[in-house]
Design an enzyme around this catalytic site. Structure first.
Site, PDB file in Angstrom:
ATOM      1  N   SER A  41       0.827  -1.215   0.000  1.00 39.97           N
ATOM      2  CA  SER A  41       0.000   0.000   0.000  1.00 39.97           C
ATOM      3  C   SER A  41       0.857   1.260   0.000  1.00 39.97           C
ATOM      4  O   SER A  41       0.343   2.378   0.018  1.00 39.97           O
ATOM      5  CB  SER A  41      -0.918   0.010   1.219  1.00 39.97           C
ATOM      6  OG  SER A  41      -0.174  -0.180   2.405  1.00 39.97           O
ATOM      7  N   ASN A 128      -1.803  -2.982  13.195  1.00 45.26           N
ATOM      8  CA  ASN A 128      -3.273  -2.888  13.174  1.00 45.26           C
ATOM      9  C   ASN A 128      -3.777  -1.685  13.971  1.00 45.26           C
ATOM     10  O   ASN A 128      -4.634  -0.934  13.498  1.00 45.26           O
ATOM     11  CB  ASN A 128      -3.894  -4.178  13.712  1.00 45.26           C
ATOM     12  CG  ASN A 128      -3.565  -5.364  12.825  1.00 45.26           C
ATOM     13  OD1 ASN A 128      -3.008  -5.186  11.742  1.00 45.26           O
ATOM     14  ND2 ASN A 128      -3.889  -6.560  13.282  1.00 45.26           N
ATOM     15  N   THR A 173     -41.102  25.665  -8.977  1.00 43.08           N
ATOM     16  CA  THR A 173     -41.374  24.290  -8.545  1.00 43.08           C
ATOM     17  C   THR A 173     -41.626  23.546  -9.848  1.00 43.08           C
ATOM     18  O   THR A 173     -42.165  24.128 -10.803  1.00 43.08           O
ATOM     19  CB  THR A 173     -42.610  24.175  -7.618  1.00 43.08           C
ATOM     20  OG1 THR A 173     -43.750  24.679  -8.317  1.00 43.08           O
ATOM     21  CG2 THR A 173     -42.436  24.985  -6.333  1.00 43.08           C
ATOM     22  N   HIS A 174     -41.197  22.310  -9.928  1.00 46.61           N
ATOM     23  CA  HIS A 174     -41.278  21.534 -11.175  1.00 46.61           C
ATOM     24  C   HIS A 174     -40.573  22.248 -12.324  1.00 46.61           C
ATOM     25  O   HIS A 174     -40.920  22.070 -13.484  1.00 46.61           O
ATOM     26  CB  HIS A 174     -42.739  21.250 -11.570  1.00 46.61           C
ATOM     27  CG  HIS A 174     -43.581  20.790 -10.431  1.00 46.61           C
ATOM     28  ND1 HIS A 174     -43.664  19.472 -10.032  1.00 46.61           N
ATOM     29  CD2 HIS A 174     -44.353  21.481  -9.544  1.00 46.61           C
ATOM     30  CE1 HIS A 174     -44.467  19.368  -8.990  1.00 46.61           C
ATOM     31  NE2 HIS A 174     -44.884  20.580  -8.656  1.00 46.61           N
ATOM     32  N   SER A 295     -14.907  25.330 -26.867  1.00 45.60           N
ATOM     33  CA  SER A 295     -15.042  24.094 -27.623  1.00 45.60           C
ATOM     34  C   SER A 295     -13.977  24.083 -28.700  1.00 45.60           C
ATOM     35  O   SER A 295     -13.615  25.134 -29.236  1.00 45.60           O
ATOM     36  CB  SER A 295     -16.436  24.044 -28.246  1.00 45.60           C
ATOM     37  OG  SER A 295     -16.436  23.206 -29.385  1.00 45.60           O
ATOM     38  N   LYS A 301     -18.638  28.795 -28.308  1.00 42.11           N
ATOM     39  CA  LYS A 301     -19.014  28.171 -27.044  1.00 42.11           C
ATOM     40  C   LYS A 301     -18.244  28.691 -25.837  1.00 42.11           C
ATOM     41  O   LYS A 301     -17.057  28.946 -25.895  1.00 42.11           O
ATOM     42  CB  LYS A 301     -18.801  26.644 -27.125  1.00 42.11           C
ATOM     43  CG  LYS A 301     -19.754  25.923 -28.033  1.00 42.11           C
ATOM     44  CD  LYS A 301     -21.217  26.050 -27.647  1.00 42.11           C
ATOM     45  CE  LYS A 301     -21.559  25.236 -26.414  1.00 42.11           C
ATOM     46  NZ  LYS A 301     -21.541  23.794 -26.695  1.00 42.11           N
ATOM     47  N   ASN A 303     -18.431  27.091 -22.055  1.00 41.84           N
ATOM     48  CA  ASN A 303     -19.089  26.009 -21.308  1.00 41.84           C
ATOM     49  C   ASN A 303     -18.799  26.080 -19.814  1.00 41.84           C
ATOM     50  O   ASN A 303     -17.665  26.337 -19.419  1.00 41.84           O
ATOM     51  CB  ASN A 303     -18.629  24.655 -21.841  1.00 41.84           C
ATOM     52  CG  ASN A 303     -18.977  24.463 -23.312  1.00 41.84           C
ATOM     53  OD1 ASN A 303     -20.015  24.944 -23.768  1.00 41.84           O
ATOM     54  ND2 ASN A 303     -18.107  23.796 -24.039  1.00 41.84           N
ATOM     55  N   GLU A 308     -20.171  21.635 -14.074  1.00 41.33           N
ATOM     56  CA  GLU A 308     -20.477  20.327 -14.662  1.00 41.33           C
ATOM     57  C   GLU A 308     -19.601  19.244 -14.034  1.00 41.33           C
ATOM     58  O   GLU A 308     -20.071  18.141 -13.729  1.00 41.33           O
ATOM     59  CB  GLU A 308     -20.257  20.350 -16.174  1.00 41.33           C
ATOM     60  CG  GLU A 308     -21.327  21.120 -16.918  1.00 41.33           C
ATOM     61  CD  GLU A 308     -21.010  21.238 -18.397  1.00 41.33           C
ATOM     62  OE1 GLU A 308     -21.512  20.415 -19.169  1.00 41.33           O
ATOM     63  OE2 GLU A 308     -20.245  22.134 -18.793  1.00 41.33           O
ATOM     64  N   TYR A 335      -9.091  -7.350  12.728  1.00 41.68           N
ATOM     65  CA  TYR A 335      -8.496  -6.767  11.532  1.00 41.68           C
ATOM     66  C   TYR A 335      -8.399  -7.798  10.416  1.00 41.68           C
ATOM     67  O   TYR A 335      -8.053  -8.960  10.644  1.00 41.68           O
ATOM     68  CB  TYR A 335      -7.084  -6.232  11.840  1.00 41.68           C
ATOM     69  CG  TYR A 335      -6.391  -5.696  10.599  1.00 41.68           C
ATOM     70  CD1 TYR A 335      -6.573  -4.381  10.194  1.00 41.68           C
ATOM     71  CD2 TYR A 335      -5.601  -6.520   9.805  1.00 41.68           C
ATOM     72  CE1 TYR A 335      -5.975  -3.898   9.039  1.00 41.68           C
ATOM     73  CE2 TYR A 335      -5.001  -6.053   8.652  1.00 41.68           C
ATOM     74  CZ  TYR A 335      -5.189  -4.746   8.266  1.00 41.68           C
ATOM     75  OH  TYR A 335      -4.608  -4.277   7.120  1.00 41.68           O
ATOM     76  N   GLN A 340      -7.124  -2.448   4.269  1.00 38.90           N
ATOM     77  CA  GLN A 340      -6.151  -1.614   3.554  1.00 38.90           C
ATOM     78  C   GLN A 340      -6.818  -0.874   2.394  1.00 38.90           C
ATOM     79  O   GLN A 340      -6.336   0.163   1.956  1.00 38.90           O
ATOM     80  CB  GLN A 340      -5.007  -2.501   3.045  1.00 38.90           C
ATOM     81  CG  GLN A 340      -3.900  -1.746   2.347  1.00 38.90           C
ATOM     82  CD  GLN A 340      -2.665  -2.611   2.189  1.00 38.90           C
ATOM     83  OE1 GLN A 340      -1.955  -2.851   3.151  1.00 38.90           O
ATOM     84  NE2 GLN A 340      -2.414  -3.084   0.983  1.00 38.90           N
ATOM     85  N   LYS A 343      -8.210   3.198   2.207  1.00 39.04           N
ATOM     86  CA  LYS A 343      -7.495   4.470   2.081  1.00 39.04           C
ATOM     87  C   LYS A 343      -7.751   5.230   0.800  1.00 39.04           C
ATOM     88  O   LYS A 343      -8.033   6.429   0.819  1.00 39.04           O
ATOM     89  CB  LYS A 343      -5.999   4.228   2.262  1.00 39.04           C
ATOM     90  CG  LYS A 343      -5.696   3.977   3.711  1.00 39.04           C
ATOM     91  CD  LYS A 343      -4.335   3.416   3.951  1.00 39.04           C
ATOM     92  CE  LYS A 343      -4.349   2.662   5.242  1.00 39.04           C
ATOM     93  NZ  LYS A 343      -5.175   1.426   5.219  1.00 39.04           N
TER      94      LYS A 343
HETATM   95  N1  ARG Z   1      -1.065  -1.474   5.365  1.00 35.43           N
HETATM   96  C1  ARG Z   1      -1.934  -2.088   6.302  1.00 35.43           C
HETATM   97  C2  ARG Z   1      -3.324  -1.445   6.208  1.00 35.43           C
HETATM   98  O1  ARG Z   1      -3.445  -0.430   5.649  1.00 35.43           O
HETATM   99  C3  ARG Z   1      -1.420  -1.903   7.683  1.00 35.43           C
HETATM  100  C4  ARG Z   1      -1.874  -2.938   8.645  1.00 35.43           C
HETATM  101  C5  ARG Z   1      -1.315  -4.253   8.282  1.00 35.43           C
HETATM  102  N2  ARG Z   1      -1.549  -5.219   9.267  1.00 35.43           N
HETATM  103  C6  ARG Z   1      -1.358  -6.524   9.029  1.00 35.43           C
HETATM  104  N3  ARG Z   1      -1.597  -7.334   9.995  1.00 35.43           N
HETATM  105  N4  ARG Z   1      -0.948  -6.957   7.870  1.00 35.43           N
HETATM  106  O2  ARG Z   1      -4.306  -1.963   6.689  1.00 35.43           O
END
Ligand code: ARG
Length: 474
Positions: A41, A128, A173-174, A295, A301, A303, A308, A335, A340, A343
């Protein structure tokens, strides 16, 4: 796919070389490159580096206070972390894919810098409870930032509303002309929505602001830790009461994306109105050129791309809410690595809100209002028909009869191709003998607006009072 192909797609800014895993002793072979990339990650969670360091320092100080590590260890950890923060700040920190995530990358570097003291940092802690802490610290800052931006957006709306406390606009309204309102009153509706959005975010922040550290992997730790002091140092209002819950639930992330979805829904409604109002069919407003694009084929144009896109980005925020709800629904305690996946949706939601609100706080003061066009539109929909009905009621006619008499007068005006207010007195009197010359004072837009003079009403006097009330709240 071969490992060679897999490593060809290493995320940018992350280095692919193999290093010893923090947990490698148990294993007889390294993970494949593909699995390494799949499970890592660090390409996205490195955004939490600062809060990760802050959390680690608070943990280390507590360990030293409790004599679980020595003062010397703590001094070295503090020194090492300062070096790492500086390296990250200068963009010189080397993020390794093999070290999985932000937590292990920083710990690895710390140990390289200071040796055994770095290895002691993780005493009484797990990734964790570490990640559960980091994400709360990160989100808390994001919420504070979003709250400030929301208040700026509210201020921009208030300033424009103040300039147009008297400017008549057809209320719909509408999407059909209904009754006159003031443009200021209309804008204040969005100020109210933003106020509730702020309330929801504050509510989410309050529930989230509890410290997970101390939960360790899931069951707590055998070391004599002092969680309250860590909570205080990190600005939490207290500690999470249950270790299993502390490391595993992400309901706060779901609450945040739910509040974010409502916020974006409000911005999207405003965007839709800006787009309509800017269309030449309405011509009520113009947006400054810097919020529009042209455009590539149609030279004429201009826009309204920004509103949007805000309307469009609302969809991705809803998507993140659905993603997080689904992420959590099948997870047993405690956990699981699934978490993960919390995020990226969270980061993207915060980024989308922050960019959108920053742009809107700038865009609103750049709105050019065209009161003539608003007034023209008001002259075309019999917008004061309700006022005529009210007039008859005040002269003793039951409301349903008044409604019917006015409906017939409107039909006559439609046949003549004019607005109700343009019918002559003798013509109006054919629909009710109660009508007298003073009727025209209620058939005017100004009369209609001024008559709605109660709290929450559209009368200019009320709009000014409402603005003053919001300003004291802000
Ligand atoms: N990168 C992990 C997460 O975002 C951190 C926790 C990992 N814990 C584990 N027991 N592998 O959740």
């Amino acid at each position: 796919m071969t490992d060679k192909q897999a490593s060809a797609t290493v995320p940018t800014g992350v280095h692919p070389e193999q290093t010893d895993k923090a947990w490698s002793g148990r294993f007889s072979e390294p993970v494949s490159n593909l699995v390494q990339r799949y499970t890592a990650s660090v390409s996205f969670d490195q955004r939490m580096a600062q809060v990760d360091i802050r959390g680690s320092l608070a943990h280390a100080r507590m360990l030293a206070r409790q004599a679980i590590i020595t003062a010397q260890d703590l001094a070295e950890i503090e020194h090492g972390m300062a070096t790492i923060e500086a390296e990250i700040g200068r963009g010189e920190f080397r993020w390794n894919l093999a070290d999985e995530d932000v937590h292990l990358n920083i710990e690895k570097r710390l140990t390289a810098l200071i040796g055994d003291a770095g290895k002691r940092l993780h005493t009484g802690r797990s990734r964790n409870d570490q990640v559960a802490t980091d994400i709360r610290l990160w989100l808390r800052e994001a919420i504070d930032n979003i709250d400030r931006l929301l208040s700026g957006y509210q201020r921009a709306l208030l300033d424009l509303a103040e300039r147009h406390a008297d400017t008549p606009l057809p209320g719909f309204t509408h999407l059909q002309v209904a009754q006159p309102v003031t443009f200021g009153h209309h804008l204040l509706a969005y100020v109210e929505m933003a106020g509730r959005d702020r309330g929801r975010l504050a509510d989410c922040r309050r529930r989230m602001n509890r410290l997970p550290l101390g939960a360790a992997a899931l069951a707590g730790t055998s070391f004599p830790i002092d969680r309250e002091s860590v909570a205080r140092e990190l600005g939490f209002d207290g500690v999470c009461e249950n270790s299993l819950d502390a490391v595993s639930d992400r309901d706060f992330a779901i609450e945040f994306t739910a509040a974010a979805s409502l916020l974006m829904m409000h911005v999207s409604r405003f965007s839709e109105e800006l787009i309509l109002w800017m269309s030449p069919r309405f011509g009520f407003i113009d947006l400054a050129d810097r919020y529009c694009t042209g455009s590539s084929i149609m030279p004429q144009k201009k826009n309204p791309d920004v509103p949007e896109l805000a309307r469009g980005k609302t969809g991705r925020v809803y998507g993140h809410l659905m993603g997080l709800l689904t992420l959590m629904k099948g997870q047993p305690l405690a956990y699981n690595k699934d978490n993960q996946e919390d995020k990226e949706p969270l980061f993207d939601t915060a980024d989308t809100l922050i960019d959108t609100l920053r742009i809107f706080a700038e865009l609103v003061p750049g709105i050019t209002v065209r009161p003539e066009a608003m007034r023209d539109a008001l002259g075309q929909g019999h917008a004061t028909a309700t006022d005529l009905a009210d007039y008859l009621v005040k002269r003793g006619l039951p409301f349903r009869d008044a409604h019917e008499a006015v409906a017939r007068a409107v039909r006559r005006a439609e046949e003549k191709g004019c607005d109700l207010a343009r019918l002559s007195l003798p013509e109006l009197q054919t629909y009710s003998s109660l009508i007298e010359a003073d009727v025209y004072s209620v058939l005017t837009v100004e009369g209609s607006l001024a008559a709605r003079n109660h709290i929450g009403g559209t009368a200019p006097e009320q709009v000014r009072a409402a603005i003053a009330r919001v300003r004291t709240r802000l």
